[in-house]
Scaffold this motif. Structure first.
Motif, mmCIF file in Angstrom:
data_model
loop_
_atom_site.group_PDB
_atom_site.id
_atom_site.type_symbol
_atom_site.label_atom_id
_atom_site.label_comp_id
_atom_site.label_asym_id
_atom_site.label_seq_id
_atom_site.Cartn_x
_atom_site.Cartn_y
_atom_site.Cartn_z
ATOM 1 N N THR A 1 40.529 -11.979 40.451
ATOM 2 C CA THR A 1 39.785 -10.813 40.945
ATOM 3 C C THR A 1 38.762 -10.342 39.912
ATOM 4 N N PHE A 2 37.659 -9.795 40.410
ATOM 5 C CA PHE A 2 36.634 -9.186 39.569
ATOM 6 C C PHE A 2 35.902 -8.150 40.415
ATOM 7 N N VAL A 3 34.989 -7.422 39.799
ATOM 8 C CA VAL A 3 34.309 -6.330 40.500
ATOM 9 C C VAL A 3 32.806 -6.457 40.305
ATOM 10 N N VAL A 4 32.076 -6.192 41.386
ATOM 11 C CA VAL A 4 30.610 -6.069 41.328
ATOM 12 C C VAL A 4 30.282 -4.597 41.535
ATOM 13 N N TYR A 5 29.558 -4.032 40.580
ATOM 14 C CA TYR A 5 29.256 -2.589 40.616
ATOM 15 C C TYR A 5 27.756 -2.381 40.645
ATOM 16 N N ARG A 6 27.289 -1.574 41.620
ATOM 17 C CA ARG A 6 25.856 -1.240 41.720
ATOM 18 C C ARG A 6 25.675 0.201 41.251
ATOM 19 N N PRO A 7 25.158 0.385 40.044
ATOM 20 C CA PRO A 7 25.110 1.738 39.477
ATOM 21 C C PRO A 7 24.160 2.705 40.169
#
Length: 529
Positions: A513-519
């Protein structure tokens, strides 16, 4: 014409705990009016900052020190070709802040303001530093609570104010008192099996058997606000217990009078507006965050290649890749003897990244150590990965960033905190009472409530989680950041709590698992292979 500026100067002085004489006010006013209206706020702050740095012995500002400061500023301005105010905005949208470089502020309970601590901060603090750690934590939450409408003392007594106000009583004043009282204190175990509530005045043994609690994990060392009454046995029986209420970020910033608690620099009002607009337009910027990168395992290396291949082919590559430890499947303890092999594995990771030219040229790579990585201290905060291990990687990725754990990142105006620590398991085992199920049964939400209300990333006793006493401030969450990123081996989760975006990445090597974050819009995309 100058009346609004005069009021502004007086207000800023009052926020910092000063009273200003008329002559001194006129002196500051004459200096400030030399500048354009857009710069006058910063001019006032500059003069007051200089006055504070001279260690004012009185809370009354006299004309002589103001004249001295103004003359120095004017001389400096004449000697320099550059103006007094240099822009604090960086050419890059992303600024990475090592927490060992974060300014340290202390709260003055007498003057009711914060001041920057300028003394030495050795990594091995003395006994005074340990007591200061607890005192600073308590005062930080106490000053926050004093502004809350439900706990502030009303200026005029009335039936309505008595009904709504829950005035905090010092623990020392409980002796001989009857009836219910509200107190604020630290839960501590001064004797085996006996828990106490301590504040700056005294301590009292507590009975939590019938306490109704709010959301969060109530641990030894956490600061609570409790309602109860003294029993004849000298025990304070608690009926209601909760964490100090949160304060809106904007309200905190108003009180801090321009102090930079985060460490990313301060902006003028005009710069902030401009950066906010740029942040809103940065719709293509995204961060890819992975935790537990076991580069000594071929399977994990294969997964990393799959992730990098996927982002190499997208139209706009990520702005930032955040790799959080552990970087080895075995803890790098004294028994670990494969450092040369780990060094070569970092070099292999550098080759893998360099083989994706779009990512190498357009993305930045941030490395944050985990709890089992080879860093000098087992306590918090942890310094960056040692140069010996990462030299090979840097040959391929010269602009790779190696920072501390926790680590802070500023994206335009947005403040983001990264913290790699396995907390949830320890919190669930250490809590003194079963967590309340009134609002949620999700352990992650209880974890988020605990660290945000405590304004601290790691509110454990020092016996469970050692912390460098002089650097405890680097774990503070005050004012509340926009985003908190936790690297915990528990299942990945995302939760927006009172406006704060919080999420857990999960373990990349264990469950992919990993995360993509759009600030730009604080959008969290929980991902997995």
């Amino acid at each position: 014409m100058n009346a609004p500026t005069k009021k502004k100067i007086q207000k800023k002085c009052k926020i910092r705990g000063y009273n200003i004489k008329v002559e001194a006010l006129d002196e500051i006013l004459s200096f400030v009016t030399r500048f354009e209206p857009a710069e006058q706020d910063e001019a006032i702050d500059l003069v007051l900052d200089q006055l504070e740095s001279e260690s004012q012995k009185s809370t009354i500002i006299d004309v002589e020190p103001v004249q001295r400061v103004v003359n120095l500023l004017l001389e400096a301005d004449a000697a320099e070709e550059t103006p007094i105010f240099a822009s604090s905005s960086s050419s890059s949208a992303i600024a990475v802040i090592n927490v060992f470089n974060v300014p340290r502020y202390k709260y003055d309970a007498i003057r009711r303001n914060f001041y920057q601590y300028t003394g030495s901060s050795p990594i091995h603090g003395d006994a005074q530093a340990k007591s200061a750690l607890y005192r600073d934590r308590f005062l930080l939450l106490s000053q926050r609570l004093s502004r809350h409408q439900d706990f502030s003392r009303p200026a005029f007594e009335s039936e309505l104010s008595q009904f709504r106000s829950c005035e905090i009583s010092p623990i020392q004043s409980l002796v001989g008192q009857k009836g219910r009282r509200w107190v604020m204190g630290v839960i501590s175990q001064l004797e085996d099996g006996h828990f106490y509530l301590e504040d700056l005045t005294a301590s009292v043994e507590i009975n939590l058997s019938d306490a109704k609690i709010t959301t969060g994990f109530f641990l030894e060392n956490t600061i609570v606000v409790a309602e109860g009454e003294m029993l004849v046995e000298g025990i304070f029986k608690i009926f209601t217990c909760g964490f100090p209420p949160l304060e809106d970020r904007d309200k905190s910033l108003q009180v801090l009078a321009g102090h930079d608690f985060f460490g990313g620099g301060t902006f003028t009002k005009e710069e902030t507006i401009r950066l906010e607009e740029m942040e809103k337009r940065a719709v293509n910027d995204m961060f890819v965050i992975l935790s537990d990168i076991w580069i000594d395992k071929e399977e994990a290396i294969g997964k990393i290649e799959t992730v990098l291949d996927g982002f190499e082919s997208v139209e706009v590559v990520p702005s930032l890749f955040v790799f959080m430890g552990d970087f080895c499947s075995q803890p790098c303890s004294l028994a670990f003897n494969s450092y040369s092999s780990l060094r070569s594995q970092f070099g292999k990771l550098g080759q893998i990244i360099a083989a994706r030219p779009r990512l190498k040229e357009n993305s930045r790579f941030l490395f944050i150590p985990g709890p089992g990585d080879a860093v000098p201290s087992t306590g918090l905060p942890k310094c960056a990965l040692p140069k010996y291990l990462v030299e090979e990687l840097q040959k391929y990725i010269p602009n790779a960033i190696f920072s501390s754990n926790p680590c802070r990142v500023k994206f335009y105006t947005q403040e983001i905190v990264f913290f790699r620590q396995d907390q949830l398991y320890t919190m669930r085992r250490s809590c003194l009472l079963p967590p309340s199920e009134t609002e949620t049964v999700d352990p992650f939400q209880h974890l988020v409530a605990t660290i945000t209300h405590q304004s601290h990333l790691c509110p454990f006793p020092l016996t469970k989680e050692p912390i460098a006493w002089n650097f405890d401030h680097s774990l503070h969450l005050y004012p509340t950041p926009h985003t908190i990123v936790l690297g915990d081996r528990s299942p990945q989760k995302a939760f927006k709590y009172t406006g704060i975006t919080c999420f857990n990445t999960g373990s990349f090597s264990m469950d992919s698992t990993f995360v993509v974050y759009r600030p730009c819009n604080q959008e969290v995309e929980l991902s997995s292979l």
